[in-house]
Structure formats: C-alpha cells, structure tokens
Design a protein around this motif. Structure first.
Motif, PDB file in Angstrom:
ATOM      1  N   SER A 199     -12.467   0.325 -25.850  1.00 40.04           N
ATOM      2  CA  SER A 199     -12.567   1.752 -25.520  1.00 40.04           C
ATOM      3  C   SER A 199     -11.802   2.594 -26.529  1.00 40.04           C
ATOM      4  N   ILE A 200     -12.102   3.894 -26.520  1.00 40.79           N
ATOM      5  CA  ILE A 200     -11.484   4.856 -27.441  1.00 40.79           C
ATOM      6  C   ILE A 200     -11.107   6.105 -26.663  1.00 40.79           C
ATOM      7  N   GLN A 201      -9.953   6.668 -27.000  1.00 40.81           N
ATOM      8  CA  GLN A 201      -9.573   8.014 -26.570  1.00 40.81           C
ATOM      9  C   GLN A 201      -9.433   8.858 -27.826  1.00 40.81           C
ATOM     10  N   HIS A 202     -10.113   9.991 -27.860  1.00 39.84           N
ATOM     11  CA  HIS A 202     -10.091  10.822 -29.072  1.00 39.84           C
ATOM     12  C   HIS A 202      -9.865  12.283 -28.683  1.00 39.84           C
ATOM     13  N   LEU A 203      -8.963  12.932 -29.407  1.00 38.67           N
ATOM     14  CA  LEU A 203      -8.592  14.319 -29.139  1.00 38.67           C
ATOM     15  C   LEU A 203      -8.812  15.167 -30.378  1.00 38.67           C
ATOM     16  N   GLU A 204      -9.482  16.304 -30.211  1.00 43.77           N
ATOM     17  CA  GLU A 204      -9.489  17.311 -31.271  1.00 43.77           C
ATOM     18  C   GLU A 204      -8.710  18.528 -30.801  1.00 43.77           C
ATOM     19  N   PRO A 205      -7.496  18.720 -31.309  1.00 48.01           N
ATOM     20  CA  PRO A 205      -6.732  19.920 -30.986  1.00 48.01           C
ATOM     21  C   PRO A 205      -7.137  21.053 -31.932  1.00 48.01           C
ATOM     22  N   ILE A 206      -7.794  22.061 -31.396  1.00 51.63           N
ATOM     23  CA  ILE A 206      -8.276  23.146 -32.260  1.00 51.63           C
ATOM     24  C   ILE A 206      -7.113  23.957 -32.821  1.00 51.63           C
ATOM     25  N   LEU A 241     -16.956   8.933 -33.649  1.00 54.69           N
ATOM     26  CA  LEU A 241     -16.989   7.959 -32.565  1.00 54.69           C
ATOM     27  C   LEU A 241     -18.187   7.022 -32.724  1.00 54.69           C
ATOM     28  N   ARG A 242     -19.345   7.605 -32.975  1.00 53.04           N
ATOM     29  CA  ARG A 242     -20.557   6.790 -33.152  1.00 53.04           C
ATOM     30  C   ARG A 242     -20.424   5.872 -34.371  1.00 53.04           C
ATOM     31  N   TRP A 243     -19.813   6.370 -35.436  1.00 54.80           N
ATOM     32  CA  TRP A 243     -19.677   5.604 -36.683  1.00 54.80           C
ATOM     33  C   TRP A 243     -18.718   4.427 -36.513  1.00 54.80           C
ATOM     34  N   ILE A 244     -17.614   4.661 -35.820  1.00 55.18           N
ATOM     35  CA  ILE A 244     -16.627   3.589 -35.619  1.00 55.18           C
ATOM     36  C   ILE A 244     -17.177   2.514 -34.684  1.00 55.18           C
ATOM     37  N   VAL A 245     -17.781   2.942 -33.588  1.00 58.18           N
ATOM     38  CA  VAL A 245     -18.325   1.964 -32.633  1.00 58.18           C
ATOM     39  C   VAL A 245     -19.497   1.203 -33.252  1.00 58.18           C
ATOM     40  N   ASP A 337     -13.069  26.971 -23.835  1.00 54.67           N
ATOM     41  CA  ASP A 337     -11.779  26.767 -24.494  1.00 54.67           C
ATOM     42  C   ASP A 337     -11.168  25.408 -24.143  1.00 54.67           C
ATOM     43  N   HIS A 338     -11.848  24.622 -23.352  1.00 55.97           N
ATOM     44  CA  HIS A 338     -11.475  23.216 -23.142  1.00 55.97           C
ATOM     45  C   HIS A 338     -12.733  22.461 -22.733  1.00 55.97           C
ATOM     46  N   TYR A 339     -12.839  21.227 -23.198  1.00 56.06           N
ATOM     47  CA  TYR A 339     -14.081  20.486 -23.049  1.00 56.06           C
ATOM     48  C   TYR A 339     -13.746  19.001 -23.037  1.00 56.06           C
ATOM     49  N   VAL A 340     -14.239  18.284 -22.056  1.00 56.51           N
ATOM     50  CA  VAL A 340     -14.027  16.840 -22.000  1.00 56.51           C
ATOM     51  C   VAL A 340     -15.377  16.157 -21.872  1.00 56.51           C
ATOM     52  N   MET A 341     -15.444  14.952 -22.435  1.00 56.54           N
ATOM     53  CA  MET A 341     -16.719  14.243 -22.512  1.00 56.54           C
ATOM     54  C   MET A 341     -16.448  12.743 -22.460  1.00 56.54           C
ATOM     55  N   ALA A 342     -17.268  12.025 -21.734  1.00 57.10           N
ATOM     56  CA  ALA A 342     -17.181  10.565 -21.690  1.00 57.10           C
ATOM     57  C   ALA A 342     -18.500   9.988 -22.179  1.00 57.10           C
ATOM     58  N   VAL A 343     -18.396   8.927 -22.959  1.00 60.24           N
ATOM     59  CA  VAL A 343     -19.565   8.326 -23.600  1.00 60.24           C
ATOM     60  C   VAL A 343     -19.550   6.825 -23.355  1.00 60.24           C
ATOM     61  N   GLN A 344     -20.715   6.255 -23.084  1.00 58.07           N
ATOM     62  CA  GLN A 344     -20.840   4.798 -23.045  1.00 58.07           C
ATOM     63  C   GLN A 344     -21.836   4.365 -24.113  1.00 58.07           C
ATOM     64  N   PHE A 345     -21.403   3.384 -24.909  1.00 63.19           N
ATOM     65  CA  PHE A 345     -22.245   2.862 -25.974  1.00 63.19           C
ATOM     66  C   PHE A 345     -22.861   1.537 -25.553  1.00 63.19           C
ATOM     67  N   GLU A 346     -23.853   1.137 -26.306  1.00 61.20           N
ATOM     68  CA  GLU A 346     -24.486  -0.164 -26.068  1.00 61.20           C
ATOM     69  C   GLU A 346     -23.429  -1.264 -26.143  1.00 61.20           C
ATOM     70  N   GLY A 347     -23.482  -2.187 -25.218  1.00 54.34           N
ATOM     71  CA  GLY A 347     -22.496  -3.254 -25.180  1.00 54.34           C
ATOM     72  C   GLY A 347     -21.307  -2.951 -24.294  1.00 54.34           C
ATOM     73  N   GLY A 348     -21.268  -1.732 -23.714  1.00 52.71           N
ATOM     74  CA  GLY A 348     -20.220  -1.408 -22.755  1.00 52.71           C
ATOM     75  C   GLY A 348     -18.996  -0.708 -23.308  1.00 52.71           C
ATOM     76  N   VAL A 349     -18.914  -0.480 -24.624  1.00 47.41           N
ATOM     77  CA  VAL A 349     -17.775   0.259 -25.176  1.00 47.41           C
ATOM     78  C   VAL A 349     -17.815   1.688 -24.647  1.00 47.41           C
ATOM     79  N   THR A 350     -16.662   2.179 -24.184  1.00 50.57           N
ATOM     80  CA  THR A 350     -16.579   3.551 -23.687  1.00 50.57           C
ATOM     81  C   THR A 350     -15.664   4.379 -24.577  1.00 50.57           C
ATOM     82  N   ALA A 351     -15.908   5.680 -24.586  1.00 54.08           N
ATOM     83  CA  ALA A 351     -15.063   6.602 -25.339  1.00 54.08           C
ATOM     84  C   ALA A 351     -14.913   7.885 -24.543  1.00 54.08           C
ATOM     85  N   THR A 352     -13.714   8.438 -24.557  1.00 54.17           N
ATOM     86  CA  THR A 352     -13.493   9.762 -23.991  1.00 54.17           C
ATOM     87  C   THR A 352     -13.097  10.693 -25.123  1.00 54.17           C
ATOM     88  N   PHE A 353     -13.621  11.900 -25.069  1.00 54.16           N
ATOM     89  CA  PHE A 353     -13.339  12.902 -26.098  1.00 54.16           C
ATOM     90  C   PHE A 353     -12.872  14.183 -25.425  1.00 54.16           C
TER      91      PHE A 353
END
Length: 459
Positions: A199-206, A241-245, A337-353
């Motif tokens: 899994s991945i946790q990723h933050l973009e602080p504007i 995220l897509r590139w790393i996974v 002004d705030h946005y959260v997103m969860a993603v599931q990739f093929e194979g079960g890898v998850t990421a939150t952004f």
C-alpha cells in the motif's frame, strides 16, 4: 536559519546524520546513497541541428520549458510564439530572438501557415489544450503538451486516437516521472527491496498561500471554466501512483469540498478588496497587500515593468483592478480546498491520496509499505528500512536548476531525444502512458459527486 534534513545529512555525514535523524545508534548499520543528478542519460545522441520549436502560450510553463533552449541551444531552438498578452509576447520573442513573422497573437494563426518547425510546446491554459493539440497533430508536428491533456475525458481520448493515427511523438508534462527522486524511488520499489508492495500513502501539500493565489483568486478559481483542482494540481500525483505501482487501476473513491474559502468565514470588518481598508488585513494570512505588495510573492502573473521603482505602483494597480486583490472569502471560487481519494490497483495494492490546501509547506510526502520493508520520503530524501535486517538506507536527491524535483528540464531533454532519435519509447510520459491517470481523475470526480465507488472502465 533552519536547515533541511538533506542539508543536515550532507553536513554531518552519512552515518552520524542518519543516526541522529532516524533514531538509530551510531553502531547500527545505516547507509547513505546520493541519487545521481542524471544530467545526461546513457544513449544520449547529440543532434546534428537543434530541434526547432514553436511555443503556444508564453506564461510560466512556456518560459520554464523554453528556458532550456537558452542553456542548451545546440539541442533546442525556439523559432515561434503565440501569446495574446502583448508584454509576454514581446519579452518571449526578445529572449529567444524570434522574428516578427513568427510571432502570433493566438494559437490558431500558427496553423494558418505551412509547417515551419519540428515541434510545438503547448502551454496554453487548461481549457485551450485540445484545439492546438489536434491542429498540431494534423499539421505533422511533434508535441510537448502541458498537463492536463484536456479537462474533458472525451477530448483526452480523441487526442490519444489522433496521436496513434498520425504517429507523432506526444509527451505529456508529467514532470515528476523525470525527477531523479521519483525515478530512484520507483527503481527501489521495483527492485523488490521492500518485498511485495502492499500500500501507499501520498500527500500533496499545496501550501496555503499557493492555494489562495492559484485556486481562490487565480486562473484556476472556477472549475467550470478551467479544470477541477484534482486534475489541474494533482494529476501529477495520480500519475506517479500509477507509475510506481505499475499495474492498472481497478476502482476509486473520493471525497472533498470547499470548506474554508467561503463568505461565511470572512472576518469581521473585511472588505471586498484588501486595498479597501479591511479591518483584518494586518493579521490575515491571505492579505493581498502582504503577499504581493509587501512580500513580493508570486508577482509573475502581473507582468511587472522591468524598472524596480515602477513595480510597487503596478502591483497596487493590479490589486485594485484584478481578482488578485479581492478578499479570498468573497471570491466566486468553487475549487475544493481539501480532497481525499482511495485507489485499488490490480493485484490488490491500495493507495490513499490527500491534497491539502492548509499547510505551511510544499513538496510531496510519500509512505510506501511493503511485505519486507517500508519507505518514507519527502521529495528531497527517502529512507528505506529493511524489516529483515533492520538496516536503513537514506537516498538523497541533490536537485538544482528547475522545479518539480529537477524534472522539468529532464522532461524537455527526453522529449527532444525522442524527436531526434525518432523513438517515443525514450519517453516515460507518452500520451499512451499518461492517459490512465487522467481517467483516474475523471472517475474520482464522478465518485466525489455521487458518493459512490467508481470502477475503472465503466461508463
């Protein structure tokens, strides 16, 4: 003066620095590795003549990419420009010695002429990417296309289809793929150093001032006219995220809202403009007088006169007459002004952004969790800890010269090399590779609006 983690590591030396900053004793086996600067990569081919380029849009991004030609004239030559703002057109033309015959006020006029360059850079506003890109493909130009590809999902697909039909090289400006930091991060993950990625946790602080400047007062304040903020600001992050996974995205869910920059949050005594005698101006972190006039931050949008003695009054005039002087609580803005997103990739890898406006800092923060180790990074350094040995390795990215972790000019060089060598595979951000992260963004926007999980590939 505060010292960054990277500078402290460099000053103290690897072993001592890692021990102090990571909580390990000096006796522990900890390592430090400098990420290569990647000024040139293996297989670099010096062109017989510079690639000739027309710039469509002489704003910030057009100048960032165009400045490559000033440092490496043997690789790129800017021979034309289209820009409706006269002072920008004049300054860009002077900088690159562009003849009057190749100066245009709109992008459409470029394509009224027979093809007179090898390629075009499209750095127009977001909602003006589609037209010039389609025209350039039809005219036989190779293209460097600023992100997002288009605010419209269908337009993105149309560009992809025409690029395939014409066989032209189209590089999308997902510049983080070219930053040494992210290149090394992906390499380490794919080497199996942390085992299987889980899994991945990723933050973009504007950063709060950047948010107020660009997405409350600035060109992107209205999502309906330009682009939703997730695509305008964070399609870089979805792409990374897509590139790393390195596996297809299967489903996304997203939430976000405009919580703070609203009229009900305006302080007592506030006025329509910061220049109108606002009672809260002296203590407001978003004061236009403080940001633009007193601190002289982010004034590039004002196209100020070159004479320093004239700049102060020019700034004040902009604050009296443009959106940049309006109260951030009384704008007609509608970007989250705030946005959260969860993603599931093929194979079960998850990421939150998470994209957050209310931070005192910029620079992505990423945590990657694997079956045999984890990584914590901040776009300057990342630390890999191996669960099997307990050892930690700090990877340091010494980047200078351009933005986005050093990715801007490396993107331009790779694009030029792809043109010179007639080989799109030299790019990591081709139109084919870049489209999926845009589709992830469109699905996220649909999820946010409907409160439903969205499946990739669905309607």
């Amino acid at each position: 003066m505060p010292i960054s983690r990277r500078k402290l590591l460099q000053t103290l030396g690897a072993a001592t620095g890692v021990a102090m900053l990571s909580g390990f004793s000096e006796e522990s086996e900890n390592y430090f590795e400098q990420i290569p600067a990647l000024d040139k990569y293996p297989g670099f081919v010096k062109p017989d003549k510079p690639v000739t380029v027309i710039t469509l849009g002489a704003g910030n991004r057009g100048n960032v990419y165009g400045n490559f030609a000033l440092s490496y004239p043997e690789e790129m030559d800017i021979v034309g420009v289209a820009e409706p703002i006269v002072i920008r057109n004049d300054r860009y033309s002077k900088k690159h010695n562009i003849p009057d015959a190749h100066r245009f006020d709109t992008w459409e006029r470029v394509f009224e002429r027979p093809k007179f360059a090898d390629a075009v850079m499209i750095t127009t506003p977001d909602n003006l990417h589609y037209g010039p890109c389609m025209a350039a493909l039809k005219a036989g130009y190779d293209i460097l296309l600023e992100k997002p590809i288009s605010p419209s999902e269908q337009e993105c697909k149309n560009i992809l289809a025409l690029a395939k039909e014409t066989g032209r090289i189209v590089a999308v400006c997902h510049v983080l793929r070219y930053a040494p930091y992210f290149i090394k991060l992906r390499e380490v993950v794919q080497s199996g150093a942390i085992g299987e990625l889980i899994s991945i946790q990723h933050l973009e602080p504007i950063e709060h001032v950047h948010m107020s400047h660009s997405y409350v007062r600035g060109n992107w304040h209205d999502r309906n006219v330009t682009t939703p903020i997730l695509l305008a600001k964070s399609c870089h992050d979805l792409d990374i995220l897509r590139w790393i996974v390195d596996k297809p995205c299967k489903q996304v869910v997203a939430m976000g809202s405009l919580k703070w920059f609203r009229s009900e949050n305006a302080p007592a005594g506030s006025t329509a403009r910061c220049t109108d005698g606002c009672a809260a101006e002296s203590t407001c972190p978003y004061s236009a007088l403080k940001i633009y006039y007193r601190n002289r931050q982010r004034t590039g949008v004002f196209d100020l006169p070159e004479e320093p003695e004239k700049q102060g009054e020019a700034i004040l005039e902009k604050l009296r007459t443009t959106n940049y002087g309006r109260c951030v609580y009384k704008m007609d803005n509608n970007q989250e002004d705030h946005y959260v997103m969860a993603v599931q990739f093929e194979g079960g890898v998850t990421a939150t952004f998470s994209m957050e406006a209310f931070t005192s800092y910029e620079g992505r923060r990423t945590r990657l969790m694997g079956s045999m180790g984890d990584i914590v990074g901040d776009m300057e350094t990342f630390t890999l800890t191996d669960f099997r040995t307990g050892k930690s390795t700090v990877y340091d990215s010494a980047v200078a010269g351009d933005m986005h972790g050093g990715g801007d000019w490396r993107l331009v060089r790779d694009w030029l090399q792809a043109i010179v060598q007639h080989d799109a595979s030299l790019l990591t951000s081709t139109i084919d590779a870049s489209i999926e992260s845009h589709l992830m963004g469109f699905k996220a926007e649909k999820s946010r609006a409907t409160n439903r999980i969205e499946q990739m590939g669905g309607s």
